[in-house]
Design a protein around this motif. Sequence first.
Motif, PDB file in Angstrom:
ATOM      1  N   LYS A 124      -5.186  12.184 -24.557  1.00 39.31           N
ATOM      2  CA  LYS A 124      -4.356  11.049 -24.136  1.00 39.31           C
ATOM      3  C   LYS A 124      -3.754  10.400 -25.386  1.00 39.31           C
ATOM      4  N   PRO A 125      -2.419  10.255 -25.400  1.00 40.13           N
ATOM      5  CA  PRO A 125      -1.797   9.717 -26.603  1.00 40.13           C
ATOM      6  C   PRO A 125      -2.014   8.219 -26.751  1.00 40.13           C
ATOM      7  N   GLY A 126      -1.942   7.744 -27.984  1.00 42.50           N
ATOM      8  CA  GLY A 126      -2.039   6.310 -28.228  1.00 42.50           C
ATOM      9  C   GLY A 126      -0.738   5.648 -27.814  1.00 42.50           C
ATOM     10  N   SER A 127      -0.835   4.441 -27.290  1.00 41.46           N
ATOM     11  CA  SER A 127       0.367   3.743 -26.851  1.00 41.46           C
ATOM     12  C   SER A 127       0.878   2.820 -27.946  1.00 41.46           C
ATOM     13  N   PHE A 128       2.163   2.899 -28.233  1.00 40.44           N
ATOM     14  CA  PHE A 128       2.745   2.006 -29.238  1.00 40.44           C
ATOM     15  C   PHE A 128       2.667   0.571 -28.740  1.00 40.44           C
ATOM     16  N   VAL A 158       6.560   5.564 -34.021  1.00 42.21           N
ATOM     17  CA  VAL A 158       6.393   5.680 -32.572  1.00 42.21           C
ATOM     18  C   VAL A 158       6.797   7.105 -32.193  1.00 42.21           C
ATOM     19  N   GLU A 183       8.550   8.703 -26.485  1.00 43.63           N
ATOM     20  CA  GLU A 183       8.073   7.394 -26.022  1.00 43.63           C
ATOM     21  C   GLU A 183       9.172   6.349 -26.270  1.00 43.63           C
ATOM     22  N   TYR A 194      11.249   3.841 -23.638  1.00 45.20           N
ATOM     23  CA  TYR A 194      11.460   2.391 -23.793  1.00 45.20           C
ATOM     24  C   TYR A 194      12.935   2.030 -23.618  1.00 45.20           C
ATOM     25  N   GLU A 200       2.828   2.998 -20.421  1.00 46.41           N
ATOM     26  CA  GLU A 200       1.766   3.705 -21.151  1.00 46.41           C
ATOM     27  C   GLU A 200       2.085   5.194 -21.205  1.00 46.41           C
ATOM     28  N   PRO A 201       2.212   5.776 -22.396  1.00 50.22           N
ATOM     29  CA  PRO A 201       2.408   7.230 -22.433  1.00 50.22           C
ATOM     30  C   PRO A 201       1.129   7.932 -22.008  1.00 50.22           C
ATOM     31  N   THR A 202       1.231   8.826 -21.040  1.00 54.00           N
ATOM     32  CA  THR A 202       0.016   9.507 -20.567  1.00 54.00           C
ATOM     33  C   THR A 202      -0.055  10.943 -21.105  1.00 54.00           C
ATOM     34  N   VAL A 206       2.103  13.379 -24.047  1.00 56.96           N
ATOM     35  CA  VAL A 206       3.224  13.622 -24.966  1.00 56.96           C
ATOM     36  C   VAL A 206       3.047  14.996 -25.605  1.00 56.96           C
ATOM     37  N   ALA A 220      -4.562  14.581 -17.635  1.00 56.96           N
ATOM     38  CA  ALA A 220      -4.105  13.200 -17.845  1.00 56.96           C
ATOM     39  C   ALA A 220      -2.858  12.850 -17.035  1.00 56.96           C
TER      40      ALA A 220
END
Lengths: 103, 333
Positions: free
Chosen positions: A40-44, B156, B160, B164, B193-195, B197, B269
Amino acid sequence: MSSTDMMLIILIIISHMLIMILGVGLGYLIWGRQMSVYEKPGSFLKSQGKDKQSNSIEIDDTKVVLSVNTDGYEKKFDNMTKETKVKNNISSSVNKLKNMKGK
Amino acid sequence: MIGLDVGTSFIIASSYKGDEIVFKDFRDAFYVIKPTTPIASKMVEKGLKGKVFIKDEAGSFIILGKDAIEKAVERNETARRPMYRGVVSVKEKEARKVLAYILKEVVGKAKKQGDKLVFCVPAQPVDQEDDDFDVGYHEDVVKSILSEVGYDARSVNEAEALCYAELEDTDYTGIGISCGAGMTNVCVMLNGEPTVVFSTTKSGDWVDRMSAVATGEPDSVVQVEKEGGGFTVGEPNDNPVLSAVASYYDRLVEYTAKQLSAALAGHKALPKFKDPIRIVVAGGTSQADGYIAKLNQKLLESEFPLPIEVVKHAEDPLHSVSKGCLIAASILD
């Protein structure tokens, strides 16, 4: 229960544990790399770009030279970019994301 | 504050100016001319009048941006890139220095020390199994360069940032696909929330390379022809270069759709979306005629695991990621 039976049970338990450990190790070797891609990627939005992945390798920039000296270049132009102006249409996005962040 | 799209083919900075957003585009390419004599040096310098170039300590001329591509095409060669597949090129010895110079010129000095800047980085590719690709070094080099000119730079994920910029209407739920020159980056987002990438390593440069091989032309020539338009993805064309480009574009779209479907099918995920999702596509490579329609078609054919509401192009495909970076910079504390 005789001591031989006891020994046999312990041996079976230990051998099962060994097989399980070997299975986990083998699974990690086969799928471990792909799994890291799918973590699961980290969220900016939450981390604000600050958090580093716990398993990432830190580079000590006192020992590794990351800075690049460009002083030796002699500039021979006035402007190198093409400029485009648009009306600011991102204020509502910024506000919405700030609210989602919990501000 | 500044948003910065550090791409393989374009570097695009965005910032606020009054009630406007200013985008500064720069073509990420360079071409080196090494004169052998002082007379030749003077002649070369005269010939480069009006072009964007710098001169290094050894007396070589480094032509930058679109002028570099023009000069390379003129000499039937290929312009060089400071970046390769989304990160600092390890193939080019001068890459780091040229990239540092370009970045410093594009963003300029920070108005005050510690000004916020958000730049984009690619995700780990799903179609490259070796360890050659790592974004960590690239991220550190870019941060270091930007901190030298006074910025507090943070990164970033590229797709993602695209989400935005383009998914406000859907409460930041959907999929962003950034089709750059070096890579295709994907982000599945749920409520901001990126689930998931990931990236794939085939994109516009791959089309150029394969078409160049097929037609015997240098990559730069193919790139210039391709960017001139006049072809539709997957449709025949009288021009042999554009015919190859249209054909390889078709293959690229099919490859991307298959990779996307395979990566998401059964993914742990992947959220359970209650409604069909919006897929928004941006990046220079997506600007070819017929790209979006073809992607939609190929996603359906490759049994994409989620119901799709629409596959749509970003409003400003070339600037979307930079705009997303500016949004990210604006939400920082």
